[in-house]
Design an enzyme around this catalytic site. Structure first.
Site, short mmCIF file in Angstrom:
data_model
loop_
_atom_site.label_atom_id
_atom_site.label_comp_id
_atom_site.label_asym_id
_atom_site.label_seq_id
_atom_site.Cartn_x
_atom_site.Cartn_y
_atom_site.Cartn_z
N HIS A 31 25.10 63.62 5.15
CA HIS A 31 25.84 63.05 6.28
C HIS A 31 25.12 61.77 6.70
O HIS A 31 23.89 61.68 6.55
CB HIS A 31 25.80 64.09 7.41
CG HIS A 31 26.62 63.78 8.60
ND1 HIS A 31 26.22 62.88 9.57
CD2 HIS A 31 27.83 64.26 9.02
CE1 HIS A 31 27.14 62.84 10.53
NE2 HIS A 31 28.12 63.65 10.21
N ASP B 244 18.37 69.33 7.22
CA ASP B 244 19.47 69.11 8.15
C ASP B 244 20.32 70.39 8.13
O ASP B 244 21.08 70.62 7.20
CB ASP B 244 20.28 67.89 7.69
CG ASP B 244 21.53 67.68 8.55
OD1 ASP B 244 21.81 68.52 9.43
OD2 ASP B 244 22.24 66.68 8.31
N GLN C 38 25.21 72.07 9.64
CA GLN C 38 26.29 72.97 9.20
C GLN C 38 25.74 74.36 8.84
O GLN C 38 26.35 75.37 9.16
CB GLN C 38 27.01 72.39 7.96
CG GLN C 38 27.70 71.06 8.20
CD GLN C 38 28.90 71.15 9.14
OE1 GLN C 38 29.48 72.22 9.33
NE2 GLN C 38 29.26 70.03 9.74
N LYS D 255 28.22 72.47 17.25
CA LYS D 255 28.80 73.15 16.08
C LYS D 255 28.51 74.65 16.13
O LYS D 255 29.15 75.45 15.48
CB LYS D 255 28.21 72.55 14.79
CG LYS D 255 28.60 71.08 14.62
CD LYS D 255 28.12 70.55 13.30
CE LYS D 255 28.05 69.04 13.26
NZ LYS D 255 29.36 68.39 13.24
N CYS E 38 31.85 61.02 7.50
CA CYS E 38 30.49 60.48 7.71
C CYS E 38 29.63 60.69 6.46
O CYS E 38 28.44 61.03 6.56
CB CYS E 38 29.81 61.09 8.94
SG CYS E 38 30.70 60.74 10.44
N1 PLP Z 1 24.41 66.60 9.76
C1 PLP Z 1 25.53 67.16 9.29
C2 PLP Z 1 25.52 67.85 7.96
C3 PLP Z 1 26.69 67.14 10.08
O1 PLP Z 1 27.81 67.71 9.61
C4 PLP Z 1 26.66 66.49 11.35
C5 PLP Z 1 27.87 66.40 12.17
O2 PLP Z 1 28.99 66.43 11.66
C6 PLP Z 1 25.45 65.92 11.78
C7 PLP Z 1 24.34 66.00 10.97
C8 PLP Z 1 25.35 65.24 13.12
O3 PLP Z 1 25.32 66.18 14.17
P1 PLP Z 1 25.46 65.76 15.71
O4 PLP Z 1 26.92 65.66 15.96
O5 PLP Z 1 24.84 66.86 16.50
O6 PLP Z 1 24.74 64.50 15.93
#
Ligand code: PLP
Length: 402
Positions: free
Chosen positions: A121, A198, A201, A224, A360
């Site tokens: 992402h 990260d 998800q 989420k 993204c």
């Molecule tokens: N990392 C992943 C894999 C995501 O899917 C997302 C959001 O869609 C993020 C990071 C970013 O998260 P946040 O919305 O809390 O900034």
């Protein structure tokens, strides 16, 4: 289609409200709906009397601080951290990753190598890309195999003695595949590199055990995880946290300051400058307590059955190309001869809330040779009727477009 009712649907009042507007919500990977207990906790905090945390001795201040710190304890338990001192509250997963990219910059020298993967992402790409540009570091990108998993042979080749950091997603927000974290982290550790996962998800689908996983840092996102937006969690091993430089400066993160110099608090409070998102953190505590009390195996079985039904339905559509080989939670796809924006438009018209676009993850979509895809993503409150409505709307839309 099997009905697959969700025993937890009634806990989420937004599902009925959306249904009354003719909406079917299938976009939980973007953000999830909130259970009533979270809404109640937010309302209770604001209606009892809001107060700042870690500052005041008065009753509302003490109450807010206790509730705020109780969430740190819930988060530590939820992630199986060793103690609350390993949990930093941020304003989202994105901010947590930026905190790391700034907080760790003292650890690198020109020529050092950072390693990410092709499926990241933007939140786990851009902070490292920009750090590499600031410091003259090399950014390596681990390629994927045909299923959408990071290719371990290539990883073994690219993670080498100059690798100082590996930052990878646990579960792709586009490909819906668990990544081979144990093997990747072992490769990085063998080179003495720092490891960042990260979990934005991954944290949503099953319990984590971060001590067993053994990463240095893990990041996830409240909104989420059925909690309020504007809050993220950063977990760090104590030794790794000690390597972070302070990055945002302001109230409550300082031990002592004069006009020209200051000493800062260690983690966690040293990395929570200014007034934190108090209500959001307290609401996240309610979400984590809610999740902790659910029967984990039953939730996992429900999510797996729904996902299987989603994949079975998609596989019956001529010309549909799935992105990767998704294992859980979501499926992204394109359909031959159909522009995904047109399809998204016709689904939206029928009240189907799915996501279209680059998710993204622009470089990933570039590598897959597409500019956009539709993604259906599931929460624990979705049921077979949601999928039946989606497939009926999809048939209708394809009837018009082909
Ligand atoms: N990392 C992943 C894999 C995501 O899917 C997302 C959001 O869609 C993020 C990071 C970013 O998260 P946040 O919305 O809390 O900034």
């Amino acid at each position: 289609m099997v009905p697959l009712p969700s025993p937890w649907r009634a806990d989420f009042p937004a599902l009925a409200a959306l249904a009354a507007e003719g909406q079917t919500y299938l976009d939980s990977a973007a953000t999830a709906q909130k259970p009533q207990v979270v809404i109640d906790r937010l309302s209770q905090y604001y209606s009892q009397g809001a107060a700042n945390v870690h500052r005041a001795q008065h009753l509302p201040g003490e109450r807010a601080t206790r509730a705020f710190e109780a969430c740190r304890a819930s988060a530590a338990r939820w992630l199986k951290a060793s103690d609350c001192g390993q949990i930093i509250f941020t304003r989202g997963a994105t901010e947590a990753l930026n905190l790391l990219a700034y907080g760790l910059q003292g650890q690198f020298q020109a020529g050092d190598e950072l390693v990410i993967s092709a499926l990241e992402h933007h939140a786990n790409l851009l902070p490292w890309q920009q750090l590499a540009r600031r410091q003259g570091l090399t950014l390596h990108v681990l390629p994927l195999d045909e299923h959408g998993s990071i290719d371990l042979d290539q990883a073994a080749r690219l993670i080498g003695p100059r690798t100082r950091l590996l930052a990878v997603s646990q579960l792709s927000n586009v490909l819906g595949r668990w990544q081979p974290l144990d093997a990747l982290l072992a490769l990085a550790r063998a080179q003495g590199a720092l490891t960042v996962v990260d979990g934005a998800q991954g944290a949503v689908h099953g319990r984590q055990d971060l001590q067993a996983l053994g990463c240095d840092f893990y990041v996830c996102s409240s909104h989420k995880l059925y909690g309020p937006d504007g809050v993220g969690l950063l977990y760090g091993r104590h030794k790794a946290l000690a390597r972070l430089q302070h990055w945002q400066f302001g109230g409550e993160m300082v031990l002592h300051t004069g006009y020209v110099d200051a000493q800062f608090r260690p983690a966690p409070l040293g990395f929570e400058a200014g007034t934190p998102p108090i209500a959001g953190v307290i609401g996240l505590g309610a979400a984590l307590d809610y999740l902790e009390n659910l029967p984990g195996a039953a939730v996992a079985a429900h999510e797996a059955a729904l996902h299987a039904q989603l994949l079975a339905g998609l596989s019956a559509i001529p010309g549909l190309r799935l992105l990767g080989n998704p294992e859980i939670a979501l499926a992204s796809f394109v359909i031959e001869g159909v522009h995904s924006a047109d399809l998204a438009h016709l689904l939206t018209d029928q009240g189907i809330a799915v996501r279209n676009g680059h998710h993204c993850a622009m470089p990933l979509l570039d590598r897959l040779g597409i500019s956009g895809a539709l993604r259906v993503s599931l929460g624990l409150y979705n049921d077979g009727d949601d999928l039946a409505r989606f497939f009926s709307a999809l048939d209708q839309a394809l009837g018009l477009l082909r």
